[in-house]
Write an enzyme that holds these catalytic residues in place. Structure first.
Site, mmCIF file in Angstrom:
data_model
loop_
_atom_site.group_PDB
_atom_site.id
_atom_site.type_symbol
_atom_site.label_atom_id
_atom_site.label_comp_id
_atom_site.label_asym_id
_atom_site.label_seq_id
_atom_site.Cartn_x
_atom_site.Cartn_y
_atom_site.Cartn_z
ATOM 1 N N CYS A 112 1.014 -1.292 0.044
ATOM 2 C CA CYS A 112 0.097 -0.040 -0.024
ATOM 3 C C CYS A 112 0.728 1.427 0.097
ATOM 4 O O CYS A 112 0.423 2.396 -0.256
ATOM 5 C CB CYS A 112 -1.103 -0.113 1.249
ATOM 6 N N HIS A 249 -3.405 7.099 3.344
ATOM 7 C CA HIS A 249 -3.570 6.035 2.865
ATOM 8 C C HIS A 249 -4.980 5.418 3.463
ATOM 9 O O HIS A 249 -5.107 5.479 4.862
ATOM 10 C CB HIS A 249 -2.758 4.807 3.079
ATOM 11 N N ASN A 279 -10.027 -0.131 0.869
ATOM 12 C CA ASN A 279 -8.604 0.065 0.807
ATOM 13 C C ASN A 279 -8.288 -0.608 -0.394
ATOM 14 O O ASN A 279 -8.482 -1.954 -0.856
ATOM 15 C CB ASN A 279 -8.196 -0.929 1.910
HETATM 16 O O1 UT7 Z 1 -3.253 -1.505 3.799
HETATM 17 C C1 UT7 Z 1 -3.093 -2.347 5.116
HETATM 18 C C2 UT7 Z 1 -4.132 -3.455 5.236
HETATM 19 N N1 UT7 Z 1 -4.861 -3.730 6.277
HETATM 20 C C3 UT7 Z 1 -5.226 -3.022 7.280
HETATM 21 O O2 UT7 Z 1 -5.013 -1.676 7.341
HETATM 22 C C4 UT7 Z 1 -5.844 -3.498 8.454
HETATM 23 C C5 UT7 Z 1 -5.673 -2.953 9.805
HETATM 24 N N2 UT7 Z 1 -6.692 -3.522 10.613
HETATM 25 C C6 UT7 Z 1 -7.958 -3.011 10.881
HETATM 26 O O3 UT7 Z 1 -8.221 -2.332 9.992
HETATM 27 C C7 UT7 Z 1 -8.718 -3.690 11.992
HETATM 28 O O4 UT7 Z 1 -7.889 -4.365 12.510
HETATM 29 C C8 UT7 Z 1 -9.886 -4.652 11.317
HETATM 30 C C9 UT7 Z 1 -11.047 -3.716 10.539
HETATM 31 C C10 UT7 Z 1 -9.339 -5.488 10.181
HETATM 32 C C11 UT7 Z 1 -10.572 -5.377 12.476
HETATM 33 O O5 UT7 Z 1 -11.185 -4.522 13.259
HETATM 34 P P1 UT7 Z 1 -10.838 -4.966 14.967
HETATM 35 O O6 UT7 Z 1 -11.373 -3.947 15.762
HETATM 36 O O7 UT7 Z 1 -9.396 -5.134 15.030
HETATM 37 O O8 UT7 Z 1 -11.726 -6.291 14.924
HETATM 38 P P2 UT7 Z 1 -11.109 -7.694 15.512
HETATM 39 O O9 UT7 Z 1 -10.322 -8.416 14.569
HETATM 40 O O10 UT7 Z 1 -10.462 -7.626 16.860
HETATM 41 O O11 UT7 Z 1 -12.349 -8.721 15.679
HETATM 42 C C12 UT7 Z 1 -13.368 -8.414 16.425
HETATM 43 C C13 UT7 Z 1 -14.592 -9.373 16.142
HETATM 44 C C14 UT7 Z 1 -14.086 -10.743 16.121
HETATM 45 O O12 UT7 Z 1 -15.167 -11.473 16.600
HETATM 46 P P3 UT7 Z 1 -14.939 -12.103 18.181
HETATM 47 O O13 UT7 Z 1 -13.658 -13.003 18.104
HETATM 48 O O14 UT7 Z 1 -14.801 -10.963 19.008
HETATM 49 O O15 UT7 Z 1 -16.133 -12.752 18.517
HETATM 50 C C15 UT7 Z 1 -13.863 -10.927 14.573
HETATM 51 O O16 UT7 Z 1 -14.478 -12.426 14.369
HETATM 52 O O17 UT7 Z 1 -14.916 -9.036 14.981
HETATM 53 C C16 UT7 Z 1 -15.375 -10.237 14.357
HETATM 54 N N3 UT7 Z 1 -15.142 -9.820 12.606
HETATM 55 C C17 UT7 Z 1 -16.262 -9.473 12.040
HETATM 56 N N4 UT7 Z 1 -17.539 -9.420 12.380
HETATM 57 C C18 UT7 Z 1 -18.679 -9.119 11.636
HETATM 58 C C19 UT7 Z 1 -13.997 -9.600 12.076
HETATM 59 N N5 UT7 Z 1 -14.493 -9.310 10.903
HETATM 60 C C20 UT7 Z 1 -15.664 -9.302 10.836
HETATM 61 C C21 UT7 Z 1 -16.669 -8.800 9.881
HETATM 62 N N6 UT7 Z 1 -18.182 -8.721 10.120
HETATM 63 N N7 UT7 Z 1 -16.550 -8.575 8.345
#
Ligand code: UT7
Length: 322
Positions: A112, A249, A279
């Site tokens: 990215c 970004h 993204n």
């Molecule tokens: O260009 C670089 C590319 N990547 C990035 O920039 C990503 C950087 N990270 C992020 O943007 C965030 O970490 C995410 C948006 C990917 C995730 O957000 P988060 O607040 O860190 O959520 P998490 O991964 O801690 O997940 C929280 C909960 C989990 O459920 P449990 O274990 O608490 O029951 C996930 O399974 O949210 C769940 N979850 C979803 N639920 C509904 C993860 N993805 C989804 C989804 N829909 N799409």
């Protein structure tokens, strides 16, 4: 002294829009979760187009915006992690599409942050005195690497291209660019290459998907983005108030929000278009800068910073007066 400036910008997104509602046919998710955790409402995805098609359309707009003849371009650099072939590169294919002669073309992969790397290289090549006009492009069809069964990643990405003409200038417009890299040895953000299997066992090679530890990437992003802006300001004897705008970004609205809070910078002056595109990796920064200029959020004479982070891990930033 040779200086550089942005002479023109252009961008392109494929027509097909995939909303958060549409994603529910693939994975267990909701509009509420995606919007509240990322700020993304929809993204554009390719159906029958390839990365070079997106790159070509964005480039034609940038060339028109710059008001130069195509024959004046002497470097083409394309940042992409989704090239259409192992070789030739997208830069080379783009040269053919645009009918350019006697240019140097190459692709770079810095995920990215790739567009910032392309800007750094083009800026220094022109400042060396050897070149006059660079076409730099960030073009991605990331949805081709997306695992549509993985809700942790498939809701995040979209396809797009953004392009810029960087030219020799009498005025010091592109003031500074910095890029960096540190090894993500734990593989927090990675997409492996095609497996090479022994043909004797008749195994089928498959293209890997994106794997991501979102929380670790989030931590890296929210640390490196404010640091890069501070480093740029310090190197150029500037303060935050000197900046009229920051174009970051577009990976997650929460990341941009946290970076603004840490810097003490107003969210009103942080560009946001992630809700429409998701993204788009190396296309994200040039797509955002093009939109910020075309919608007059950044105007002639304004000083803005741009900053990106990505897989690798990589990062880059620049301070530019339009
Ligand atoms: O260009 C670089 C590319 N990547 C990035 O920039 C990503 C950087 N990270 C992020 O943007 C965030 O970490 C995410 C948006 C990917 C995730 O957000 P988060 O607040 O860190 O959520 P998490 O991964 O801690 O997940 C929280 C909960 C989990 O459920 P449990 O274990 O608490 O029951 C996930 O399974 O949210 C769940 N979850 C979803 N639920 C509904 C993860 N993805 C989804 C989804 N829909 N799409």
């Amino acid at each position: 002294m040779i200086y550089t400036k942005i002479k023109g910008t252009g961008s392109y997104v494929p027509k097909k829009v995939m909303t958060n509602e549409d994603l529910k046919q693939f994975v267990d998710t909701s509009d509420e979760w995606i919007v509240s955790r990322t700020g993304i409402k929809e993204r554009h995805i390719v159906t029958d187009e390839f990365t070079v098609d997106l790159a070509e359309k964005a480039s034609l707009k940038a060339i028109e915006d710059a008001g130069i003849d195509k024959s004046e371009i002497d470097i083409v650099i394309v940042a992409t992690v989704t090239p259409d072939n192992a070789f030739p590169g997208i830069g080379n294919l783009l040269q053919g599409r645009l009918g350019l002669e006697r240019v140097m073309t190459f692709d770079i992969n810095a995920a990215c942050s790739g567009f910032l790397y392309a800007l750094e290289i083009a800026d220094k090549m022109i400042k060396s005195g050897a070149y006059n006009n660079a076409l730099i492009v960030g073009a991605e069809t990331l949805t081709r690497l997306t695992d549509w069964r993985d809700r942790n990643t498939c809701v995040l990405f979209g396809d797009a291209a953004g392009a810029m003409i960087i030219s020799k200038s009498d005025t010091n417009s592109i003031k500074d660019v910095i890029c960096g890299s540190v090894s993500d040895s734990d593989g927090h953000l990675i997409c492996n290459n095609v497996d090479i299997k022994d043909p004797a066992v008749n195994a089928v090679s498959v293209q890997d998907h994106i794997h991501m530890n979102g929380r670790e990437v989030f931590k890296f992003a929210t640390r490196i983005m404010p640091k890069t802006i501070r480093d740029l300001l310090e190197r150029n004897n500037m303060v935050l108030d000197d900046l009229d705008y920051i174009v970051a970004h577009q990976a997650n609205e929460r990341i941009i929000n946290k970076a603004a809070r840490d810097l003490g910078y107003s969210m009103d002056k942080m560009f946001l278009n992630i809700s429409k595109y998701g993204n788009t990796s190396s296309a994200s920064v040039p797509l955002a800068i093009d939109e910020a200029i075309k919608t007059k959020k950044i105007n002639k004479g304004d000083l803005f910073a741009t900053v990106a982070f990505g897989g690798g891990f990589t990062w880059g930033g620049a301070i530019i007066e339009l």
